[in-house]
Design a protein around this motif. Structure first.
Motif, PDB file in Angstrom:
ATOM      1  N   GLY A 107       0.788  -1.234   0.000  1.00 21.20           N
ATOM      2  CA  GLY A 107       0.000   0.000   0.000  1.00 21.20           C
ATOM      3  C   GLY A 107       0.815   1.278   0.000  1.00 21.20           C
ATOM      4  O   GLY A 107       0.382   2.301   0.523  1.00 21.20           O
TER       5      GLY A 107
ATOM      6  N   LEU B 150       2.429   5.634  -3.543  1.00 19.91           N
ATOM      7  CA  LEU B 150       2.350   7.097  -3.498  1.00 19.91           C
ATOM      8  C   LEU B 150       2.618   7.682  -4.882  1.00 19.91           C
ATOM      9  O   LEU B 150       3.562   7.296  -5.553  1.00 19.91           O
ATOM     10  CB  LEU B 150       3.366   7.634  -2.490  1.00 19.91           C
TER      11      LEU B 150
ATOM     12  N   PRO C 164       2.501 -11.169  -0.659  1.00 20.42           N
ATOM     13  CA  PRO C 164       2.354  -9.735  -1.002  1.00 20.42           C
ATOM     14  C   PRO C 164       2.916  -8.749   0.016  1.00 20.42           C
ATOM     15  O   PRO C 164       3.369  -7.668  -0.347  1.00 20.42           O
ATOM     16  CB  PRO C 164       0.839  -9.551  -1.114  1.00 20.42           C
TER      17      PRO C 164
ATOM     18  N   ILE D   2      -7.053 -11.590  -6.689  1.00 24.49           N
ATOM     19  CA  ILE D   2      -6.166 -11.101  -5.625  1.00 24.49           C
ATOM     20  C   ILE D   2      -4.941 -12.011  -5.621  1.00 24.49           C
ATOM     21  O   ILE D   2      -5.052 -13.220  -5.381  1.00 24.49           O
ATOM     22  CB  ILE D   2      -6.871 -11.136  -4.260  1.00 24.49           C
TER      23      ILE D   2
ATOM     24  N   ILE E  41      15.022   8.997  -2.273  1.00 24.65           N
ATOM     25  CA  ILE E  41      14.373   9.721  -3.371  1.00 24.65           C
ATOM     26  C   ILE E  41      13.370  10.763  -2.872  1.00 24.65           C
ATOM     27  O   ILE E  41      13.032  11.697  -3.588  1.00 24.65           O
ATOM     28  CB  ILE E  41      13.655   8.736  -4.323  1.00 24.65           C
TER      29      ILE E  41
ATOM     30  N   HIS F  40       3.052  14.352  -4.866  1.00 22.70           N
ATOM     31  CA  HIS F  40       2.948  14.585  -6.295  1.00 22.70           C
ATOM     32  C   HIS F  40       2.166  13.483  -6.961  1.00 22.70           C
ATOM     33  O   HIS F  40       2.032  12.383  -6.449  1.00 22.70           O
ATOM     34  CB  HIS F  40       4.334  14.709  -6.929  1.00 22.70           C
TER      35      HIS F  40
HETATM   36  C1  LIG Z   1       9.294   9.691  -4.527  1.00 25.26           C
HETATM   37  C2  LIG Z   1       8.730   8.494  -5.207  1.00 25.26           C
HETATM   38  C3  LIG Z   1       9.531   7.715  -6.037  1.00 25.26           C
HETATM   39  C4  LIG Z   1       9.007   6.598  -6.666  1.00 25.26           C
HETATM   40  N1  LIG Z   1       9.838   5.840  -7.447  1.00 25.26           N
HETATM   41  C5  LIG Z   1       9.340   4.745  -8.062  1.00 25.26           C
HETATM   42  C6  LIG Z   1      10.189   3.927  -8.865  1.00 25.26           C
HETATM   43  O1  LIG Z   1      11.385   4.144  -8.962  1.00 25.26           O
HETATM   44  N2  LIG Z   1       9.633   2.867  -9.507  1.00 25.26           N
HETATM   45  C7  LIG Z   1       8.321   2.556  -9.364  1.00 25.26           C
HETATM   46  O2  LIG Z   1       7.880   1.574  -9.945  1.00 25.26           O
HETATM   47  N3  LIG Z   1       7.513   3.302  -8.608  1.00 25.26           N
HETATM   48  C8  LIG Z   1       7.979   4.374  -7.943  1.00 25.26           C
HETATM   49  N4  LIG Z   1       7.144   5.117  -7.154  1.00 25.26           N
HETATM   50  C9  LIG Z   1       5.721   4.763  -7.058  1.00 25.26           C
HETATM   51  C10 LIG Z   1       5.384   3.809  -5.864  1.00 25.26           C
HETATM   52  O3  LIG Z   1       5.758   4.417  -4.663  1.00 25.26           O
HETATM   53  C11 LIG Z   1       6.040   2.442  -5.948  1.00 25.26           C
HETATM   54  O4  LIG Z   1       5.769   1.847  -7.173  1.00 25.26           O
HETATM   55  C12 LIG Z   1       5.585   1.481  -4.848  1.00 25.26           C
HETATM   56  O5  LIG Z   1       6.429   0.353  -4.826  1.00 25.26           O
HETATM   57  C13 LIG Z   1       4.148   0.993  -5.040  1.00 25.26           C
HETATM   58  O6  LIG Z   1       3.642   0.625  -3.815  1.00 25.26           O
HETATM   59  P1  LIG Z   1       3.568  -0.882  -3.295  1.00 25.26           P
HETATM   60  O7  LIG Z   1       4.771  -1.601  -3.754  1.00 25.26           O
HETATM   61  O8  LIG Z   1       3.324  -0.797  -1.839  1.00 25.26           O
HETATM   62  O9  LIG Z   1       2.304  -1.472  -4.047  1.00 25.26           O
HETATM   63  P2  LIG Z   1       0.795  -1.496  -3.533  1.00 25.26           P
HETATM   64  O10 LIG Z   1       0.381  -0.144  -3.145  1.00 25.26           O
HETATM   65  O11 LIG Z   1       0.622  -2.569  -2.552  1.00 25.26           O
HETATM   66  O12 LIG Z   1       0.091  -1.959  -4.865  1.00 25.26           O
HETATM   67  C14 LIG Z   1      -0.070  -1.147  -5.986  1.00 25.26           C
HETATM   68  C15 LIG Z   1      -1.401  -1.456  -6.637  1.00 25.26           C
HETATM   69  O13 LIG Z   1      -1.384  -2.764  -7.203  1.00 25.26           O
HETATM   70  C16 LIG Z   1      -2.603  -3.459  -6.970  1.00 25.26           C
HETATM   71  N5  LIG Z   1      -2.316  -4.609  -6.115  1.00 25.26           N
HETATM   72  C17 LIG Z   1      -1.432  -4.630  -5.082  1.00 25.26           C
HETATM   73  N6  LIG Z   1      -1.402  -5.840  -4.538  1.00 25.26           N
HETATM   74  C18 LIG Z   1      -2.262  -6.610  -5.207  1.00 25.26           C
HETATM   75  C19 LIG Z   1      -2.621  -7.979  -5.106  1.00 25.26           C
HETATM   76  N7  LIG Z   1      -2.060  -8.758  -4.201  1.00 25.26           N
HETATM   77  N8  LIG Z   1      -3.539  -8.485  -5.966  1.00 25.26           N
HETATM   78  C20 LIG Z   1      -4.075  -7.679  -6.918  1.00 25.26           C
HETATM   79  N9  LIG Z   1      -3.771  -6.370  -7.069  1.00 25.26           N
HETATM   80  C21 LIG Z   1      -2.862  -5.844  -6.226  1.00 25.26           C
HETATM   81  C22 LIG Z   1      -3.519  -2.476  -6.286  1.00 25.26           C
HETATM   82  O14 LIG Z   1      -4.341  -1.856  -7.227  1.00 25.26           O
HETATM   83  C23 LIG Z   1      -2.566  -1.473  -5.663  1.00 25.26           C
HETATM   84  O15 LIG Z   1      -3.133  -0.203  -5.541  1.00 25.26           O
HETATM   85  C24 LIG Z   1       7.645   6.252  -6.493  1.00 25.26           C
HETATM   86  C25 LIG Z   1       6.848   7.035  -5.665  1.00 25.26           C
HETATM   87  C26 LIG Z   1       7.385   8.137  -5.017  1.00 25.26           C
HETATM   88  C27 LIG Z   1       6.501   8.931  -4.117  1.00 25.26           C
END
Ligand SMILES: Cc1cc2nc3c(=O)[nH]c(=O)nc-3n(C[C@H](O)[C@H](O)[C@H](O)COP(=O)(O)OP(=O)(O)OC[C@H]3O[C@@H](n4cnc5c(N)ncnc54)[C@H](O)[C@@H]3O)c2cc1C
Lengths: 108, 548
Positions: free
Chosen positions: B92, B95, B132, B233, B390, B406
């Motif tokens: 989650g 961002l 996950p 899921i 970052i 952002h």
């Molecule tokens: C400053 C900054 C830098 C960033 N740099 C990067 C970067 O370099 N690369 C990048 O890729 N991103 C980047 N991000 C975006 C983001 O923060 C990352 O991608 C982050 O890893 C996503 O959150 P998460 O891994 O917790 O995924 P989650 O928030 O857990 O999942 C993302 C989405 O995937 C779906 N999902 C998640 N889990 C499941 C599941 N088990 N089954 C089905 N659907 C699911 C949901 O729709 C969920 O909203 C950046 C963000 C910020 C603020």
């Protein structure tokens, strides 16, 4: 009388042990969730060094002497600027209390 | 639920049913793991929401946190019974693209953070299998503790998860084949919308020994259906990992002219696609250091030609002040001899093709790194070391206030210097037409995670104070989506508020791709319970209602 004193020592000891546990738990929470931005040379520290320029206040949270417990709890649950708030599954209320205890007592 | 507060309900579900459903969820996961108080639910809001505090802000009605796959299956069955929309998240931390909030107000978040088993990490065959809730930090700690000779490719923030990040098509920073996080996954376990458990590819063969090694098994490859969509899921995923190299070097290339970008990109593409180099980080030293103001003379040239940039003057300024126009950091992996040979080869290629090209080695290390080396590493993620550094990009600078966050606008453009320069021009023109200061300059750089394309990104600032800023930003964002599409550029990813607009331009042949996905959705998820609207895919019962 002796009994009472012993009891008092016992409870104070327990209290200290409790506080030590709390303090240690707080540090663990800090190392897991906070240090990556609030450690030395990290982005939140850099930002705070602009805020506290020309003051005695340290931008490094772990060096602060005057951190308020409820302020820490507020920021963790409400976020501040681009710092997001944290869910209870990440930092639960007990951990948050320990974190606030750790940061507010560390340099007192 | 506090008595007097107005309860958020799942869309089209009445209060009585919802309260019954809550009881059933509590029976499955335990009361402690059903979050229903307003103060708890609010923690599932998107801290970077582009519609903070507006009626359409997607705040969930509830969050449920299962620990086991069987619990996820039970939750899905309850959701079907009451036709409650549920929205899975892994860690989650999305961002900029939605955080831990669902797509719609009232959707119940299924928070999988407690499902955090590292099922296997194999550093002989170089893969891992994860639940996950395992974050990049968790996985790194596990590998280091157990002295494993593999590293995981990761996004900049280390608190996300391989599962969540890859399911939103996230990207990272090592060799191309690892940077594509969804592409580097292998094998999946999914709870389908009817509660059945499916394993894909090799996982479909009971007792298979290559769940995370051979992507296809036998028959159609269906894994793609579960990313940026709403067909299930995901409860387990395998990933390919990169063995740690013996040696690592970071070389820095500089070139003096704007147009040097054209031959530069061609050579860089050759080097990347031949696995000679890792992730090339493109920058322009004309941009001031973060937080500092731009040189006023240079800044004046950004609008000195009828409100638009004077490219000749900018180029002249760079040459006069001996500021290279472009600067690219190039990580090189291998053993000491091969890295040295590659550095020499890279020098030769660039200096032959571009006048004034210079290459300097700024980091040169044998692995394993010492603690000090790890700490001082310029790009930790290029060696799989998770961090949050970052976040500097939205913090307070000497010359400006901090941002609240952002929202990323992330169109994909060809990996071609000429196209990038054209893209700059089109964006600058668009900002000009909108009467805004352009967020793009003639020295804005491409993002290079997608190893066969560029992303030309804009990080629009959101506000938790000022709704007008957000409204204006949403309008600019939506305009940008259309402008980009007109030129053949489409976003690779978007936050909930923009997913309909973004998916809407992928409309070849009367939007057949969308219609196909909808047909599948109606078959697989007839009650439309899983993440309605995610990826622009709406179930029949909500179609046309929310996305106009
Ligand atoms: C400053 C900054 C830098 C960033 N740099 C990067 C970067 O370099 N690369 C990048 O890729 N991103 C980047 N991000 C975006 C983001 O923060 C990352 O991608 C982050 O890893 C996503 O959150 P998460 O891994 O917790 O995924 P989650 O928030 O857990 O999942 C993302 C989405 O995937 C779906 N999902 C998640 N889990 C499941 C599941 N088990 N089954 C089905 N659907 C699911 C949901 O729709 C969920 O909203 C950046 C963000 C910020 C603020």
């Amino acid at each position: 009388m002796i009994k009472k004193t012993l009891l008092l020592i016992f409870f104070t000891g327990l209290l200290f042990a409790n506080d030590t546990n709390k303090f240690n738990e707080g540090k663990q929470v800090f190392d897991k969730w906070c240090i990556h931005c609030h450690g030395v040379g990290m982005p939140a520290t850099d930002a705070l060094s602009i805020v506290y320029k020309d003051t005695e206040i340290s931008p490094v949270l772990e060096e602060r002497k005057n951190l308020d417990k409820s302020f820490i709890e507020y920021v963790v649950r409400n976020g501040r600027f681009s710092m997001p708030f944290f869910r209870k599954i990440e930092i639960n209320n007990k951990q948050l209390e320990s974190l606030a205890f750790y940061l507010s007592t560390k340099n007192r | 639920m506090s008595e007097n507060k107005k309860m958020i309900l799942p869309h089209k579900v009445n209060e009585k049913d919802f309260l019954n459903a809550i009881k059933e969820f509590e029976k499955v996961v335990g009361k402690e793991w059903v979050y229903k108080e307003e103060e708890d639910i609010n923690l599932y809001r998107d801290a970077y929401s582009p519609c903070w505090d507006e009626p359409q802000e997607p705040i969930p009605s509830l969050a449920v946190a299962p620990k086991e796959v069987e619990e996820v299956q039970e939750i899905v069955k309850i959701a079907n019974k009451y036709k409650i929309a549920i929205f899975p998240i892994s860690t989650g931390k999305n961002l900029g693209y939605g955080s831990s909030a669902p797509n719609n107000r009232g959707d119940v978040v299924i928070d999988l953070k407690r499902m955090n088993k590292i099922i296997e990490v194999n550093d002989k065959r170089n893969f891992c299998i994860l639940e996950p809730g395992v974050s990049y930090f968790d996985l790194y700690e596990y590998c280091e503790k157990n002295n494993l000779n593999v590293m995981m490719d990761m996004p900049d923030p280390g608190w996300g998860s391989p599962v969540g990040n890859s399911l939103d098509h996230g990207w990272g920073y090592m060799y191309g084949q690892y940077r594509d996080h969804f592409g580097a996954h292998c094998g999946m376990e999914v709870v389908l919308p009817n509660g059945e458990l499916m394993r894909t590819a090799m996982g479909a063969l009971p007792g298979s020994k290559t769940f995370a090694e051979n992507k296809y098994g036998y028959g159609p490859y269906v894994d793609g259906l579960f990313s940026q969509s709403n067909f299930g899921i995901v409860t387990k995923m395998g990933f390919w990992m990169m063995p740690k190299p013996e040696h690592y070097t970071l070389a820095v290339l500089t070139v003096p002219k704007r147009d040097d970008l054209i031959p530069l990109v061609e050579i860089m593409n050759y080097l990347e696609d031949s696995s000679i180099i890792g992730w090339p980080l493109y920058r322009s030293p004309l941009n001031p250091e973060y937080g500092k103001a731009m040189n006023p003379e240079l800044k004046s040239y950004l609008t000195s030609k009828n409100g638009k940039p004077d490219i000749d003057k900018i180029q002249d300024y760079a040459l006069r002040n001996k500021i290279p126009y472009w600067k690219i950091d190039i990580p090189i992996y291998g053993n000491k001899d091969s890295v040295e040979a590659n550095v020499n080869y890279i020098k030769q290629r660039f200096s032959k093709a571009i006048d004034g090209a210079e290459i300097e080695v700024i980091e040169d290390y044998d692995l394993p790194l010492t603690k000090e080396q790890k700490k001082s590493l310029k790009h930790k993620v290029t060696l799989g070391i998770p961090n949050l550094e970052i976040f500097w990009l939205s913090t307070r600078g000497e010359n400006f206030a901090p941002k609240d966050g952002h929202v990323w606008f992330s169109p994909i453009i060809p990996r071609d210097g000429k196209e990038l320069l054209k893209c700059q021009e089109i964006y600058i023109d668009t900002f000009h037409e909108l009467g805004m200061e352009s967020m793009i300059t003639p020295f804005s750089h491409p993002r290079t995670w997608m190893y066969r394309a560029f992303c030309f990104m804009i990080g629009f600032a959101n506000s938790r104070e000022d709704k007008e800023i957000n409204e204006k930003m949403r309008n600019v964002y939506n305009t940008m989506v259309k402008v980009a599409a007109k030129h053949g550029w489409g976003d690779y990813r978007a936050g909930p508020v923009f997913q309909d607009a973004v998916s809407g331009v992928y409309n070849f042949n009367d939007s057949i791709l969308k219609r196909f996905a909808e047909q599948l959705k109606d078959t697989i998820d007839p009650n439309g319970i899983i993440a309605p609207g995610r990826g622009g895919i709406w179930p029949k019962r909500l179609r046309g209602e929310k996305n106009d």
